[in-house]
Design an enzyme around this catalytic site. Structure first.
Site, PDB file in Angstrom:
ATOM      1  N   CYS A  12       5.679  13.781  -4.342  1.00  0.00           N
ATOM      2  CA  CYS A  12       4.284  14.069  -4.033  1.00  0.00           C
ATOM      3  C   CYS A  12       3.468  13.353  -5.109  1.00  0.00           C
ATOM      4  O   CYS A  12       4.021  12.867  -6.086  1.00  0.00           O
ATOM      5  CB  CYS A  12       4.046  15.568  -4.053  1.00  0.00           C
ATOM      6  N   CYS A  88       3.798  14.475   0.767  1.00  0.00           N
ATOM      7  CA  CYS A  88       2.342  14.364   0.873  1.00  0.00           C
ATOM      8  C   CYS A  88       1.998  12.960   1.346  1.00  0.00           C
ATOM      9  O   CYS A  88       2.719  12.001   1.084  1.00  0.00           O
ATOM     10  CB  CYS A  88       1.637  14.731  -0.430  1.00  0.00           C
ATOM     11  N   CYS A  96       6.296   2.789  -3.656  1.00  0.00           N
ATOM     12  CA  CYS A  96       7.264   3.549  -4.447  1.00  0.00           C
ATOM     13  C   CYS A  96       8.132   2.607  -5.260  1.00  0.00           C
ATOM     14  O   CYS A  96       8.298   1.436  -4.907  1.00  0.00           O
ATOM     15  CB  CYS A  96       8.158   4.374  -3.531  1.00  0.00           C
TER      16      CYS A  96
END
Length: 175
Positions: A12, A88, A96
């Site tokens: 998240c 989320c 990422c």
């Protein structure tokens, strides 16, 4: 021969609410087959007190949780992840890190209970709702016959879990 233990990372943005809830749920409900972790792209530095209160109320572990960066899971000494789930929409839309081991990934977005404004009862109710959505997803996930599913089938199942009740979806990023 002992069953394999799968490492699972819940991501998240703030690592203070949804990812913490998911980590705790999998810690308890994943038995001996899963090791749960959580992190955030921009950690808040503290765990939301409502997350801890709700976990305690359902008799889930709250010990040792801290808001931490996903960078902790990219280094050479980090555990290799088998699964990485964003919980989320903001984290799902971010770039990422490259995860060692090429884990399976899926988006399991749910509304942010920490964003709810109002009374403490309303805030706690939002955390209870988030807890229930995550618990349902994790129950389905832990029931999957991981050893017998090929990569394509497993990826499809993981995405289907993320589209269950309460799902949110990342907004497309502006080009």
């Amino acid at each position: 021969m002992a069953d394999r233990i799968y490492n699972v990372l819940f991501l998240c943005t703030g690592n203070s609410a949804r990812s913490i809830l998911a980590e705790s749920i999998l810690r308890k409900d994943g038995g001996e087959h899963f090791r749960a972790f959580s992190a955030g792209s921009h950690p808040k530095g503290r765990v939301n007190p409502f997350a801890l209160k709700v976990l305690e109320s359902f008799d889930y572990p709250t010990d040792g949780f801290r808001s931490k960066s996903w960078e902790e899971f990219t280094g050479p000494d980090a555990p290799v992840m088998d699964f990485v789930f964003t919980v989320c929409d903001d984290a799902a839309g971010e770039t990422c890190p490259v995860w060692p081991g090429q884990p399976m990934t899926a988006h399991w977005g749910i509304p942010d209970p920490a964003a709810v404004e109002g009374s403490d009862i309303q805030k706690e109710a939002a955390f209870v709702t988030a807890f229930r959505y995550l618990k349902t997803r994790i129950e389905v996930f832990t029931a999957l016959p991981l050893k017998s599913l090929d990569t394509i089938a497993l990826g499809t199942k993981l995405r289907e879990i993320g589209q269950s009740e309460g799902a949110t979806f990342p907004r497309p990023s502006a080009a």
